[in-house]
Design an enzyme around this catalytic site. Structure first.
Site, mmCIF file in Angstrom:
data_model
loop_
_atom_site.group_PDB
_atom_site.id
_atom_site.type_symbol
_atom_site.label_atom_id
_atom_site.label_comp_id
_atom_site.label_asym_id
_atom_site.label_seq_id
_atom_site.Cartn_x
_atom_site.Cartn_y
_atom_site.Cartn_z
ATOM 1 N N CYS A 381 13.713 -12.313 -3.739
ATOM 2 C CA CYS A 381 14.285 -13.761 -3.038
ATOM 3 C C CYS A 381 15.309 -14.482 -4.166
ATOM 4 O O CYS A 381 16.302 -13.940 -4.525
ATOM 5 C CB CYS A 381 13.209 -14.535 -2.532
ATOM 6 N N HIS A 515 10.753 -10.868 1.122
ATOM 7 C CA HIS A 515 9.564 -10.976 0.312
ATOM 8 C C HIS A 515 8.562 -9.711 0.643
ATOM 9 O O HIS A 515 7.678 -9.854 1.534
ATOM 10 C CB HIS A 515 8.771 -12.272 0.585
ATOM 11 N N GLU A 517 6.278 -8.487 -0.896
ATOM 12 C CA GLU A 517 5.135 -8.537 -1.051
ATOM 13 C C GLU A 517 4.002 -9.113 0.008
ATOM 14 O O GLU A 517 2.794 -8.771 -0.001
ATOM 15 C CB GLU A 517 4.959 -9.444 -2.374
HETATM 16 N N1 GLN Z 1 15.222 -21.223 -3.416
HETATM 17 C C1 GLN Z 1 15.808 -19.986 -2.994
HETATM 18 C C2 GLN Z 1 16.250 -20.365 -1.394
HETATM 19 O O1 GLN Z 1 15.775 -21.272 -0.835
HETATM 20 C C3 GLN Z 1 15.000 -18.811 -3.035
HETATM 21 C C4 GLN Z 1 13.645 -18.892 -2.221
HETATM 22 C C5 GLN Z 1 12.534 -17.899 -2.300
HETATM 23 O O2 GLN Z 1 12.839 -17.420 -3.435
HETATM 24 N N2 GLN Z 1 11.661 -17.832 -1.551
HETATM 25 O O3 GLN Z 1 17.159 -19.484 -1.083
#
Ligand code: GLN
Length: 543
Positions: A381, A515, A517
């Site tokens: 992410c 994600h 995970e």
């Molecule tokens: N801050 C970033 C976004 O909002 C990544 C978010 C995250 O890593 N869950 O896109």
């Protein structure tokens, strides 16, 4: 009709009720029953989505896009049953829904009250969509005696009357502390907690007593006598050597037997071969690797709960122990930061999800180290976004940045204002609410044939993974990034949103916008984590 198991906690918080619920569900499942676990949180936030990871730990995201309590992650990891929006409720959500109805006039002039309106809402939530299940485990956050928890205990009391005692089982998790000056385990806190619960109309059927020392027979009998339960229903729960031992340990102490006895339910012995194998892999590794996680909330491992678990699962898949070094990205932003000295001992570097500018330059510096040194790199992410910013800078776009960190002339990462979901086109402006407005939940990605990730996913061309982010890698920079060696190997089905990047000229360099995970399980390690740890094992043999 499903039977209901209500799990409350007493004496102190952090007794591991979530793990207890997950373990009991796994044991019932191992006997062939269909289970589901639900979490009831008494706080007033509508969901944990806007709560600080420092306060509340990780926000666990479900396929259907709910931002939920991290205990739902335990449930899913231990049972394999995907959690849903309707498996986690808070007082805030209950009140929001009731007040919306009151404003619409749905109560036809009635006075709206905690009993029956709030308790009815809680009961309806517990009962909804349970037709196909054998057991519904309802875990209640907080500790008995908390003011905000009262409507929930009252809902349990009413449900027990309405459904019948033989359809419900109340389990109370307590602490039996050891007082070293006296050299004794003390049962009084448990007695007080059960008295409190009973005064609210809920007599527990089973007591699960957390203790650091074995519970002597005499103390067990004493708890049974004072708390009005069978002695066999006082289950000692000694601290376990790992969370994976908990289902086996509770079974050995008779927890699932006692619960089934309460319901008068015969069942075959559980098949626990899967858990035996998990415990064996965890406790008898054949090597070890060290992974550096360069993030922001490193002071509280619960903030990266699923990530921590998924890395361990990756280790299980390779029969190695994974030592995780949590590194605060901000230390790499200091002038005298010796990044190489800190990262050289790592066999793999992972930059996890996160929010905000703090530490971002440190994360970018870690990406650079991993790229230049050929160390396995996994960006998740925000970690993928930083890999793209670093890729752009190394390709000559020196001002590359994310609009999340402030205005920039080179928005390699920018806010998404519209995207397609299963419900159709989603839209958002810069001034939209913060809660519940990210790209959330499961989305498909198309993988390029012959890519590294496609091989990792066993040749798959379409995958589905969970998202939680507001920004996206800007497709306009794709040609420049690809020319710099960072290939876009996974895209949204409409081809617009970058989902996965990789570097074919690097031993293992993958960034994912989602994600992974969140979907890894001890009995089914996520392929990306299994592959990343395999690459780290390889790296450990080189250095
Ligand atoms: N801050 C970033 C976004 O909002 C990544 C978010 C995250 O890593 N869950 O896109």
């Amino acid at each position: 009709m499903a039977r209901f198991i209500f799990i409350t906690g007493g004496v102190v918080s952090s007794l591991g009720k979530g793990l207890m619920a997950a373990s009991l569900a796994a044991l019932l499942q191992a006997r062939g029953f269909r289970v589901r676990i639900r979490k009831f949180d008494p706080y007033l936030n509508v969901d944990p989505g806007t709560m600080s990871p420092y306060q509340h730990g990780e926000v666990y995201v479900t396929d259907d896009g709910a931002e939920t309590d991290l205990d739902l992650g335990h449930y899913e990891r231990f049972t394999g049953v995907s959690a849903h929006q309707n498996d986690n409720i808070t007082s805030g959500r209950v009140y929001r829904d009731i007040i919306a109805r009151e404003r619409r006039g749905d109560y036809l002039g009635a006075t709206v009250q905690v009993i029956p309106h709030v308790t009815d809402e809680i009961k309806a939530f517990a009962l909804a969509n349970t037709e196909d299940l054998d057991f519904v485990l309802c875990e209640f956050g907080g500790t008995v005696g908390d003011i905000e928890g009262l409507p929930f205990i009252e809902a349990i009391r009413q449900l027990r009357n309405e459904l019948g005692r033989e359809q419900t089982c109340a389990i109370h998790v307590t602490l039996v502390p050891y007082v070293s000056a006296a050299g004794e385990l003390k049962t009084k806190p448990t007695q007080h907690s059960v008295r409190e619960l009973t005064s609210l109309g809920v007599q527990p059927d089973v007591l699960l007593c957390r203790c650091e020392h074995p519970l002597p027979d005499g103390e067990r009998a004493k708890i049974a006598l004072f708390c009005n339960v069978r002695k066999e229903a006082v289950i000692p729960a000694l601290d376990a050597s790992s969370i994976y031992n908990v289902p086996l340990q509770y079974h050995a102490e008779g927890l699932d037997d006692e619960v089934l006895r309460h319901f008068g339910q015969d069942a075959p012995d559980p098949d626990l071969a899967v858990w035996d194998d998990i415990v064996d892999r965890f406790h008898h590794p054949e090597g070890e690797v060290t992974i550096g996680v360069v993030g922001k909330y490193v002071g509280l491992p619960d903030a990266y709960k699923s990530l921590n678990e998924a890395l361990i699962h990756g280790g299980m898949a390779n029969r190695v122990k994974v030592n995780i070094r949590w590194i605060d990205a901000e230390i790499f932003e200091q002038d005298d930061a010796d990044i190489a000295a800190r990262l050289e001992p790592m066999h793999g570097i992972l930059v996890p999800g996160g929010f905000g500018v703090r530490g971002s330059e440190g994360k970018i510096a870690s990406v650079r180290f991993a790229r230049e040194r050929g160390v396995p790199f996994f960006g998740i992410c925000l970690g993928m976004q930083m890999a793209c910013v670093e890729g752009a800078r190394s390709a000559g776009i020196e001002a590359a940045s994310s609009t999340e960190f402030g205005a920039t002339d080179e928005p390699v990462v920018g806010i998404i204002t519209e995207w397609m979901s299963a419900e159709g086109l989603q839209q958002r402006g810069a001034d939209t609410d913060l809660g519940g407005t990210m790209r959330l939940g499961a989305y498909e990605a198309r993988l390029s044939a012959n890519s590294h990730v496609s091989a990792i996913y066993g040749g798959a061309t379409t995958i589905s993974e969970r998202h939680r982010h507001r920004y996206e890698v800007n497709g306009a920079y794709r040609p420049a990034l690809e020319q710099g060696g960072l290939i876009f190997s996974g895209m949204s089905p409409d081809g617009l949103l970058p989902e996965i990047v990789e570097r074919p000229d690097h031993p293992w360099f993958v960034g994912v916008q989602f994600h992974p995970e969140l979907k890894s399980k001890p009995f089914d390690p996520h392929p990306l984590f299994a592959s990343f740890i395999a690459a780290a094992v390889h790296q450990s043999r080189l250095v």
